[in-house]
Design a protein around this motif. Structure first.
Motif, mmCIF file in Angstrom:
data_model
loop_
_atom_site.group_PDB
_atom_site.id
_atom_site.type_symbol
_atom_site.label_atom_id
_atom_site.label_comp_id
_atom_site.label_asym_id
_atom_site.label_seq_id
_atom_site.Cartn_x
_atom_site.Cartn_y
_atom_site.Cartn_z
ATOM 1 N N TYR A 161 53.000 -36.770 -10.797
ATOM 2 C CA TYR A 161 53.167 -35.378 -11.228
ATOM 3 C C TYR A 161 52.572 -35.220 -12.621
ATOM 4 O O TYR A 161 52.917 -35.951 -13.535
ATOM 5 C CB TYR A 161 54.661 -35.058 -11.234
ATOM 6 C CG TYR A 161 55.012 -33.624 -11.536
ATOM 7 C CD1 TYR A 161 54.867 -32.633 -10.555
ATOM 8 C CD2 TYR A 161 55.487 -33.248 -12.785
ATOM 9 C CE1 TYR A 161 55.204 -31.317 -10.815
ATOM 10 C CE2 TYR A 161 55.822 -31.933 -13.057
ATOM 11 C CZ TYR A 161 55.675 -30.976 -12.073
ATOM 12 O OH TYR A 161 56.006 -29.673 -12.337
ATOM 13 N N ASP A 162 51.646 -34.279 -12.768
ATOM 14 C CA ASP A 162 50.922 -34.191 -14.036
ATOM 15 C C ASP A 162 50.897 -32.764 -14.577
ATOM 16 O O ASP A 162 51.541 -31.857 -14.039
ATOM 17 C CB ASP A 162 49.512 -34.748 -13.889
ATOM 18 C CG ASP A 162 48.646 -33.940 -12.910
ATOM 19 O OD1 ASP A 162 49.096 -32.875 -12.436
ATOM 20 O OD2 ASP A 162 47.512 -34.367 -12.614
ATOM 21 N N PHE A 163 50.140 -32.571 -15.631
ATOM 22 C CA PHE A 163 50.044 -31.272 -16.297
ATOM 23 C C PHE A 163 49.514 -30.199 -15.353
ATOM 24 O O PHE A 163 49.983 -29.056 -15.360
ATOM 25 C CB PHE A 163 49.140 -31.403 -17.525
ATOM 26 C CG PHE A 163 49.016 -30.139 -18.335
ATOM 27 C CD1 PHE A 163 49.983 -29.801 -19.266
ATOM 28 C CD2 PHE A 163 47.916 -29.301 -18.168
ATOM 29 C CE1 PHE A 163 49.862 -28.639 -20.025
ATOM 30 C CE2 PHE A 163 47.796 -28.141 -18.930
ATOM 31 C CZ PHE A 163 48.774 -27.806 -19.852
ATOM 32 N N VAL A 164 48.526 -30.544 -14.542
ATOM 33 C CA VAL A 164 47.972 -29.590 -13.592
ATOM 34 C C VAL A 164 49.055 -29.119 -12.632
ATOM 35 O O VAL A 164 49.187 -27.914 -12.358
ATOM 36 C CB VAL A 164 46.786 -30.209 -12.824
ATOM 37 C CG1 VAL A 164 46.273 -29.238 -11.755
ATOM 38 C CG2 VAL A 164 45.653 -30.583 -13.777
ATOM 39 N N ASP A 165 49.852 -30.039 -12.109
ATOM 40 C CA ASP A 165 50.952 -29.680 -11.212
ATOM 41 C C ASP A 165 51.945 -28.752 -11.900
ATOM 42 O O ASP A 165 52.419 -27.776 -11.308
ATOM 43 C CB ASP A 165 51.686 -30.941 -10.735
ATOM 44 C CG ASP A 165 50.814 -31.836 -9.878
ATOM 45 O OD1 ASP A 165 50.152 -31.317 -8.969
ATOM 46 O OD2 ASP A 165 50.790 -33.052 -10.136
ATOM 47 N N GLN A 166 52.281 -29.071 -13.147
ATOM 48 C CA GLN A 166 53.236 -28.250 -13.892
ATOM 49 C C GLN A 166 52.752 -26.815 -14.026
ATOM 50 O O GLN A 166 53.498 -25.860 -13.796
ATOM 51 C CB GLN A 166 53.459 -28.842 -15.279
ATOM 52 C CG GLN A 166 54.130 -30.208 -15.289
ATOM 53 C CD GLN A 166 54.125 -30.808 -16.684
ATOM 54 O OE1 GLN A 166 54.181 -30.105 -17.681
ATOM 55 N NE2 GLN A 166 54.040 -32.127 -16.761
ATOM 56 N N VAL A 167 51.489 -26.659 -14.401
ATOM 57 C CA VAL A 167 50.927 -25.320 -14.592
ATOM 58 C C VAL A 167 50.896 -24.544 -13.281
ATOM 59 O O VAL A 167 51.296 -23.371 -13.213
ATOM 60 C CB VAL A 167 49.514 -25.419 -15.205
ATOM 61 C CG1 VAL A 167 48.803 -24.063 -15.170
ATOM 62 C CG2 VAL A 167 49.587 -25.952 -16.629
ATOM 63 N N LEU A 168 50.444 -25.184 -12.203
ATOM 64 C CA LEU A 168 50.333 -24.503 -10.919
ATOM 65 C C LEU A 168 51.701 -24.161 -10.334
ATOM 66 O O LEU A 168 51.860 -23.108 -9.696
ATOM 67 C CB LEU A 168 49.522 -25.358 -9.939
ATOM 68 C CG LEU A 168 48.039 -25.510 -10.294
ATOM 69 C CD1 LEU A 168 47.340 -26.424 -9.298
ATOM 70 C CD2 LEU A 168 47.345 -24.152 -10.339
ATOM 71 N N GLU A 169 52.687 -24.995 -10.541
ATOM 72 C CA GLU A 169 54.038 -24.687 -10.059
ATOM 73 C C GLU A 169 54.614 -23.489 -10.798
ATOM 74 O O GLU A 169 55.273 -22.629 -10.203
ATOM 75 C CB GLU A 169 54.950 -25.908 -10.212
ATOM 76 C CG GLU A 169 54.718 -26.960 -9.155
ATOM 77 C CD GLU A 169 55.784 -28.055 -9.180
ATOM 78 O OE1 GLU A 169 56.773 -27.906 -9.916
ATOM 79 O OE2 GLU A 169 55.618 -29.041 -8.449
ATOM 80 N N THR A 170 54.375 -23.428 -12.093
ATOM 81 C CA THR A 170 54.847 -22.283 -12.879
ATOM 82 C C THR A 170 54.182 -20.999 -12.391
ATOM 83 O O THR A 170 54.832 -19.955 -12.218
ATOM 84 C CB THR A 170 54.544 -22.489 -14.378
ATOM 85 O OG1 THR A 170 55.185 -23.682 -14.815
ATOM 86 C CG2 THR A 170 55.058 -21.322 -15.207
ATOM 87 N N ALA A 171 52.875 -21.060 -12.141
ATOM 88 C CA ALA A 171 52.145 -19.888 -11.657
ATOM 89 C C ALA A 171 52.641 -19.459 -10.280
ATOM 90 O O ALA A 171 52.768 -18.257 -10.005
ATOM 91 C CB ALA A 171 50.652 -20.201 -11.611
ATOM 92 N N ALA A 172 52.919 -20.422 -9.417
ATOM 93 C CA ALA A 172 53.387 -20.108 -8.065
ATOM 94 C C ALA A 172 54.735 -19.388 -8.088
ATOM 95 O O ALA A 172 55.050 -18.614 -7.175
ATOM 96 C CB ALA A 172 53.476 -21.381 -7.235
ATOM 97 N N ARG A 173 55.514 -19.635 -9.137
ATOM 98 C CA ARG A 173 56.806 -18.947 -9.274
ATOM 99 C C ARG A 173 56.645 -17.561 -9.885
ATOM 100 O O ARG A 173 57.619 -16.823 -10.032
ATOM 101 C CB ARG A 173 57.755 -19.773 -10.155
ATOM 102 C CG ARG A 173 58.195 -21.088 -9.546
ATOM 103 C CD ARG A 173 59.388 -21.665 -10.290
ATOM 104 N NE ARG A 173 59.093 -21.920 -11.693
ATOM 105 C CZ ARG A 173 58.683 -23.092 -12.182
ATOM 106 N NH1 ARG A 173 58.477 -24.111 -11.343
ATOM 107 N NH2 ARG A 173 58.446 -23.250 -13.468
ATOM 108 N N GLY A 174 55.425 -17.225 -10.250
ATOM 109 C CA GLY A 174 55.161 -15.928 -10.837
ATOM 110 C C GLY A 174 55.554 -15.817 -12.291
ATOM 111 O O GLY A 174 55.694 -14.710 -12.825
#
Length: 286
Positions: A161-174
């Motif tokens: 789990y990395d920075f890219v995952d963190q950013v995309l998960e946050t975006a997916a939550r709106g």
């Protein structure tokens, strides 16, 4: 590359280890052996037995405790894995006459320079993670001549789990992505770094190399590019001050040794990120 080249990847289950394994799957001219927590690098006896059994020509040390908060909370564990582990692999490499490629980090610098840092700049780590990794560097230098120390920065890629995952998960939550605008370095894809390491396997190169993708950005700018390339351009990125942080604020690495020797060139960070995200979207790895 000779078919007799045997390569041991220690820490094969991590971000860089996974990228290397993927790359060597396409390379028919080397024999790959891997280990992860089944052969803990901090256990000198197990490391020695594995080295004697497999007798690799090259050892790549991707193992490490990289959780900066855990390193602060558990300094002995950090030194045990990041320093003692490097020592054990260096001792094994010297005994079997193998080349050791030791993976290190931009965190060996304190982040106060305000200018790109080359291999000739003095390291001055301030975090426990940086201190333990720098201790590993010094032990490798002391214990085996056939070594290459490779420092990189802001590594991302498949495997953990990395920075890219963190950013995309946050975006997916709106939700808006809130990140420091004053933490500066160069994002580096694990696959881009793996390309340089593959080159080092047969190259007659030794010593210290910086190997980050070219260019620089803040954490907030990095996140903005991730979102743009992933179809989340509408998600706002709020640039904040770093405040109290466990990471050095300015650790832009200058790949000077690559440049003045002319042996290799890392890709630009936006190009490497686009290739990585394209691989994710198609179900593969960049």
């Amino acid at each position: 590359m000779s078919v007799t080249t045997r390569v041991w990847i220690a820490g094969a289950g991590g971000r860089l280890g996974s990228a290397l394994c993927h790359r060597f799957d396409r390379n028919t001219e080397c024999k790959l052996v891997t280990s992860d927590r089944d052969v803990p690098v901090e256990d000198g006896k197990q490391v020695g037995r594995f080295a004697d059994l497999n007798h690799p020509d090259v050892i790549i040390n991707c193992a490490g405790l990289t959780d900066v908060r855990r390193c602060e909370e558990c300094p002995e564990e950090a030194y045990k894995i990041n320093a003692l582990g490097a020592r054990n692999l260096a001792v094994a490499a010297r005994r079997i006459d193998a080349k050791l490629i030791q993976i290190s980090t931009d965190d060996v610098f304190d982040g106060t320079a305000g200018a790109a840092l080359c291999e000739f700049d003095d390291a001055h780590p301030v975090t426990m993670y940086g201190k333990s990794k720098y201790a590993g560097e010094k032990l490798v230098r002391e214990l085996t001549d056939k070594h290459v120390i490779v420092r990189s920065s802001w590594l991302y890629g498949a495997g953990t789990y990395d920075f890219v995952d963190q950013v995309l998960e946050t975006a997916a939550r709106g939700e808006a992505v809130r990140l420091p605008g004053d933490e500066i370095s160069s994002p580096t894809s694990a696959d881009a770094l793996a390309g340089f390491i593959e080159y080092l396997i047969t190259a007659r190169e030794y010593g210290l190399y910086h190997a980050s993708c070219e260019g620089m950005c803040s954490r907030a700018e990095f996140a903005h590019e991730i979102l743009r390339l992933s179809g989340y351009s509408h998600v706002p990125v709020e640039s904040t001050a770093a405040g109290e942080t466990l990471r050095p604020r300015f650790t832009l690495l200058d790949n000077m040794m690559m440049r003045i020797t002319g042996i290799y060139q890392m890709p630009e960070w936006k190009q490497a990120l686009a290739e990585y995200l394209s691989g994710r979207q198609t179900g593969g790895q960049a």
